[in-house]
Write an enzyme that holds these catalytic residues in place. Structure first.
Site, PDB file in Angstrom:
ATOM      1  N   ASN A 119      -9.096 -52.134   5.936  1.00 38.70           N
ATOM      2  CA  ASN A 119      -9.190 -50.776   5.470  1.00 38.70           C
ATOM      3  C   ASN A 119     -10.580 -50.387   5.960  1.00 38.70           C
ATOM      4  O   ASN A 119     -11.665 -50.855   5.825  1.00 38.70           O
ATOM      5  CB  ASN A 119      -9.094 -50.780   3.988  1.00 38.70           C
ATOM      6  CG  ASN A 119      -9.146 -49.394   3.576  1.00 38.70           C
ATOM      7  OD1 ASN A 119     -10.474 -48.593   3.573  1.00 38.70           O
ATOM      8  ND2 ASN A 119      -8.409 -48.798   2.941  1.00 38.70           N
ATOM      9  N   LYS A 120     -10.708 -49.293   6.577  1.00 36.07           N
ATOM     10  CA  LYS A 120     -11.916 -49.057   7.264  1.00 36.07           C
ATOM     11  C   LYS A 120     -13.069 -48.341   6.314  1.00 36.07           C
ATOM     12  O   LYS A 120     -14.330 -48.367   6.576  1.00 36.07           O
ATOM     13  CB  LYS A 120     -11.707 -47.861   8.410  1.00 36.07           C
ATOM     14  CG  LYS A 120     -11.375 -48.495   9.933  1.00 36.07           C
ATOM     15  CD  LYS A 120     -10.319 -49.272   9.974  1.00 36.07           C
ATOM     16  CE  LYS A 120      -9.053 -48.749  10.196  1.00 36.07           C
ATOM     17  NZ  LYS A 120      -7.682 -49.409  10.180  1.00 36.07           N
TER      18      LYS A 120
ATOM     19  N   ASP B 253     -14.308 -42.336  20.890  1.00 38.09           N
ATOM     20  CA  ASP B 253     -14.446 -40.634  20.360  1.00 38.09           C
ATOM     21  C   ASP B 253     -15.671 -40.118  19.873  1.00 38.09           C
ATOM     22  O   ASP B 253     -16.388 -39.227  20.020  1.00 38.09           O
ATOM     23  CB  ASP B 253     -13.234 -40.136  19.625  1.00 38.09           C
ATOM     24  CG  ASP B 253     -13.076 -41.209  18.458  1.00 38.09           C
ATOM     25  OD1 ASP B 253     -13.697 -42.138  18.146  1.00 38.09           O
ATOM     26  OD2 ASP B 253     -12.228 -40.756  17.584  1.00 38.09           O
TER      27      ASP B 253
ATOM     28  N   SER C  31      -3.472 -44.785  12.288  1.00 36.22           N
ATOM     29  CA  SER C  31      -4.194 -43.338  11.592  1.00 36.22           C
ATOM     30  C   SER C  31      -3.368 -43.007  10.631  1.00 36.22           C
ATOM     31  O   SER C  31      -3.195 -41.927  10.358  1.00 36.22           O
ATOM     32  CB  SER C  31      -4.447 -42.590  12.794  1.00 36.22           C
ATOM     33  OG  SER C  31      -5.070 -43.063  14.016  1.00 36.22           O
ATOM     34  N   SER C  32      -2.994 -43.859   9.594  1.00 36.17           N
ATOM     35  CA  SER C  32      -2.396 -43.358   8.380  1.00 36.17           C
ATOM     36  C   SER C  32      -3.244 -42.671   7.757  1.00 36.17           C
ATOM     37  O   SER C  32      -2.918 -41.541   7.103  1.00 36.17           O
ATOM     38  CB  SER C  32      -1.749 -44.489   7.496  1.00 36.17           C
ATOM     39  OG  SER C  32      -2.752 -45.250   7.041  1.00 36.17           O
TER      40      SER C  32
ATOM     41  N   GLU D 279     -10.793 -46.750  23.423  1.00 37.01           N
ATOM     42  CA  GLU D 279     -10.974 -47.433  21.775  1.00 37.01           C
ATOM     43  C   GLU D 279     -12.453 -47.179  21.496  1.00 37.01           C
ATOM     44  O   GLU D 279     -13.323 -47.864  22.132  1.00 37.01           O
ATOM     45  CB  GLU D 279     -10.764 -48.786  21.922  1.00 37.01           C
ATOM     46  CG  GLU D 279     -10.063 -49.200  20.649  1.00 37.01           C
ATOM     47  CD  GLU D 279      -8.700 -48.706  20.504  1.00 37.01           C
ATOM     48  OE1 GLU D 279      -8.842 -47.549  19.440  1.00 37.01           O
ATOM     49  OE2 GLU D 279      -7.579 -48.670  20.937  1.00 37.01           O
ATOM     50  N   HIS D 280     -12.678 -46.617  20.386  1.00 35.11           N
ATOM     51  CA  HIS D 280     -14.219 -46.728  19.783  1.00 35.11           C
ATOM     52  C   HIS D 280     -15.062 -45.990  20.703  1.00 35.11           C
ATOM     53  O   HIS D 280     -16.231 -46.195  20.735  1.00 35.11           O
ATOM     54  CB  HIS D 280     -14.719 -47.951  19.573  1.00 35.11           C
ATOM     55  CG  HIS D 280     -14.108 -48.917  18.433  1.00 35.11           C
ATOM     56  ND1 HIS D 280     -14.721 -48.600  17.158  1.00 35.11           N
ATOM     57  CD2 HIS D 280     -13.302 -50.000  18.327  1.00 35.11           C
ATOM     58  CE1 HIS D 280     -13.973 -49.380  16.308  1.00 35.11           C
ATOM     59  NE2 HIS D 280     -13.153 -49.938  16.978  1.00 35.11           N
TER      60      HIS D 280
ATOM     61  N   GLY E 195      -4.321 -49.287  12.159  1.00 36.87           N
ATOM     62  CA  GLY E 195      -4.547 -49.056  13.195  1.00 36.87           C
ATOM     63  C   GLY E 195      -3.895 -47.814  13.730  1.00 36.87           C
ATOM     64  O   GLY E 195      -4.020 -47.232  15.171  1.00 36.87           O
TER      65      GLY E 195
ATOM     66  N   ASP F 189      -8.435 -39.171  15.990  1.00 35.09           N
ATOM     67  CA  ASP F 189      -7.013 -39.378  15.347  1.00 35.09           C
ATOM     68  C   ASP F 189      -6.542 -38.019  14.605  1.00 35.09           C
ATOM     69  O   ASP F 189      -5.319 -37.767  14.670  1.00 35.09           O
ATOM     70  CB  ASP F 189      -7.126 -40.177  14.139  1.00 35.09           C
ATOM     71  CG  ASP F 189      -7.745 -41.566  14.460  1.00 35.09           C
ATOM     72  OD1 ASP F 189      -8.217 -41.693  15.558  1.00 35.09           O
ATOM     73  OD2 ASP F 189      -7.554 -42.436  13.721  1.00 35.09           O
TER      74      ASP F 189
HETATM   75  P1  ADP Z   1      -5.266 -46.594   9.327  1.00 31.82           P
HETATM   76  O1  ADP Z   1      -5.692 -47.545  10.346  1.00 31.82           O
HETATM   77  O2  ADP Z   1      -3.996 -46.645   8.857  1.00 31.82           O
HETATM   78  O3  ADP Z   1      -5.895 -45.307   9.437  1.00 31.82           O
HETATM   79  P2  ADP Z   1      -7.285 -46.721   7.154  1.00 31.82           P
HETATM   80  O4  ADP Z   1      -7.881 -48.084   6.402  1.00 31.82           O
HETATM   81  O5  ADP Z   1      -8.208 -45.895   7.832  1.00 31.82           O
HETATM   82  O6  ADP Z   1      -6.179 -47.305   8.003  1.00 31.82           O
HETATM   83  O7  ADP Z   1      -6.752 -45.965   5.696  1.00 31.82           O
HETATM   84  C1  ADP Z   1      -5.575 -46.427   4.973  1.00 31.82           C
HETATM   85  C2  ADP Z   1      -5.617 -46.113   3.810  1.00 31.82           C
HETATM   86  O8  ADP Z   1      -4.852 -44.555   3.829  1.00 31.82           O
HETATM   87  C3  ADP Z   1      -4.720 -46.722   2.763  1.00 31.82           C
HETATM   88  O9  ADP Z   1      -5.505 -47.600   2.271  1.00 31.82           O
HETATM   89  C4  ADP Z   1      -4.450 -45.515   1.687  1.00 31.82           C
HETATM   90  O10 ADP Z   1      -5.428 -45.215   0.459  1.00 31.82           O
HETATM   91  C5  ADP Z   1      -4.217 -44.351   2.670  1.00 31.82           C
HETATM   92  N1  ADP Z   1      -2.702 -44.281   3.128  1.00 31.82           N
HETATM   93  C6  ADP Z   1      -2.124 -44.594   4.163  1.00 31.82           C
HETATM   94  N2  ADP Z   1      -0.714 -44.266   4.113  1.00 31.82           N
HETATM   95  C7  ADP Z   1      -0.471 -43.923   2.951  1.00 31.82           C
HETATM   96  C8  ADP Z   1       0.493 -43.435   2.162  1.00 31.82           C
HETATM   97  N3  ADP Z   1       1.781 -43.427   2.573  1.00 31.82           N
HETATM   98  N4  ADP Z   1       0.653 -42.966   0.666  1.00 31.82           N
HETATM   99  C9  ADP Z   1      -0.712 -43.026   0.285  1.00 31.82           C
HETATM  100  N5  ADP Z   1      -1.956 -43.252   1.069  1.00 31.82           N
HETATM  101  C10 ADP Z   1      -1.772 -43.974   2.090  1.00 31.82           C
HETATM  102 MG    MG Z   2      -7.804 -44.585   9.627  1.00 30.05          MG
END
Ligand code: ADP
Ligand code: MG
Length: 404
Positions: A202-203, A21, A114-115, A18-19, A112, A159
């Site tokens: 939100n990072k 990379d 990695s969306s 964690e943290h 967390g 990620d």
């Molecule tokens: P994570 O830990 O999931 O990477 P982040 O804070 O780095 O979280 O990023 C989250 C952002 O990614 C959300 O605020 C949004 O802007 C974007 N995001 C994630 N999933 C979607 C989705 N399904 N559709 C549109 N934007 C998304």
């Molecule tokens: Mg992220």
């Protein structure tokens, strides 16, 4: 919309690493089932139109030659534009194609898992295809790592790398410079369970993440200077170890000798490095850490070097598969969590409680996953305890929620 291609990217969680990379150290992630899908139709105009199946994410359109990425108030389309811009710049596309895109995502955002990187990587992939170009997965991962930084987070590449390089049935040891992935077979007899604390972090919209990156960068500079290295060129804690040619254990001793546990003020850092506050801000700190007045260097460097050692130990145990492998891996996960909580200070009360609940109901190891300050835990649970674990953890979380 009549989509021609449907691109899909998986995302990840990881057991350990964690943290680290962004400090240059190897990590050990694996993919999960949730994903981001983008249906894409190339169009003759130079307009990119974005729509999302989730109505919380508003429609957006832009000219492909006029990409503006808002770092201070990042919205979902900014992440898409990171991937778009990364591919455009890599190929120097003068006449990039427009696209109609529809996105569908199942990854809980800001948790967390990695969306954000899944979105950036998927956007990079559809831009690549729509413009008739090809790249290897490693090249794509490297481009998307750089391009996610357009949103303002100074990420390290785990990620994006696992998003492209993951394979079914195996975790991956991901190493950097050069980027490469090696299969790591996890021992049988245990399952990895992700639980969400439902605290979002939100990072890009906050400075928590970048402050940690800067603390590691400053620790790199101070350690390098004290050892007579060319500190201006050194950026990552891994660089210090490489230059000194010592082990991770020796680095931990050096951290103890050189750095102090009390927070460093910007004045002290400037004095140690012989630079002005303006130089510190313009040459070392990121945009969203300009006004931070104190940095903890000893604690962050201690976490990074010890966590890097835990990743290698984790891989070694998986490879050697001793009879007590699950217990040993669980111990490493617990140590990693304690280090995240105590030395890296990236946990939060809800995550601490969730880890406690998971351990109470049979997890051998449990820890936060992702950047932290909210989001998910990952727990290793013996297969024979899995059903009761799932039942009890959901029940306990549900009842503690309704009882406040
Ligand atoms: P994570 O830990 O999931 O990477 P982040 O804070 O780095 O979280 O990023 C989250 C952002 O990614 C959300 O605020 C949004 O802007 C974007 N995001 C994630 N999933 C979607 C989705 N399904 N559709 C549109 N934007 C998304
Ligand atoms: Mg992220």
């Amino acid at each position: 919309m009549c989509p021609q291609n449907l691109e899909q990217l998986v995302v990840l969680h990881w057991q350990t690493g964690e943290h680290i990379d962004y400090c240059g150290y190897a990590v050990l992630p694996m993919a999960i089932e949730q994903d981001i899908l983008i249906a894409v139709e190339p169009v003759k105009t130079q307009v990119v139109q974005l729509a999302n199946t989730n109505s919380l994410y508003l429609d957006f359109s832009t000219n492909v030659n006029n990409i503006q990425i808002n770092k201070t108030k990042p919205q979902w389309h900014n992440y898409f534009q990171c991937g778009l811009k990364g591919i455009q710049e890599h190929f120097g596309l003068n006449n990039p194609t427009g696209m109609n895109c529809l996105l569908d995502g199942t990854i809980p955002p800001s948790s967390g898992l990695s969306s954000s990187s899944a979105l950036v990587c998927c956007a990079g992939l559809v831009t690549l295809r729509a413009n008739g170009k090809t790249l290897s997965k490693v090249e794509l991962a490297e481009i998307c790592t750089k391009s996610e930084r357009y949103i303002g987070t100074e990420g390290g590449g785990m990620d994006q790398s696992i998003s492209f390089l993951a394979e079914e049935g195996t975790a991956k040891l991901i190493e950097f410079s050069p980027l490469r992935a090696t299969d790591v077979r996890l021992p049988s007899g245990a399952a990895f369970v992700i639980a969400n604390s439902c605290v979002e972090m939100n990072k890009a919209a906050t400075s928590h993440y970048n402050i940690r990156v800067m603390e590691c960068r400053l620790a790199t500079k101070l350690l390098s200077k004290s050892k007579g290295l060319d500190w201006k060129k050194m950026v990552r804690l891994h660089d210090v170890q490489t230059e000194l040619g010592v082990s991770l254990e020796e680095m931990l001793t050096i951290v103890k000798e050189v750095l102090h546990p009390e927070p460093y003020s910007t004045e002290e850092i400037c004095k140690c490095l012989g630079i002005s506050l303006e130089e510190l801000r313009s040459q070392i700190l990121s945009q969203n850490t300009q006004d931070v007045s104190t940095f903890k260097l000893y604690q962050r460097a201690t976490h990074v070097y010890s966590e890097a050692a835990r990743v290698l130990e984790f891989k070694k145990i998986c490879n050697e598969a001793p009879a007590n492998a699950i217990q040993l891996l669980g111990d490493l996960m617990n140590q990693s969590y304690i280090s995240c909580r105590e030395m890296y200070e990236c946990s939060c009360p809800e995550l601490d409680r969730l880890v406690d609940i998971c351990l109470q109901f049979g997890a051998i190891g449990s820890r936060l996953t992702g950047a932290g300050w909210g989001g998910c835990t990952v727990s290793m649970v013996p297969t024979d305890k899995l059903n009761t674990f799932l039942k009890n953890v959901s029940y306990d979380c549900f009842t503690s929620k309704i009882s406040g």
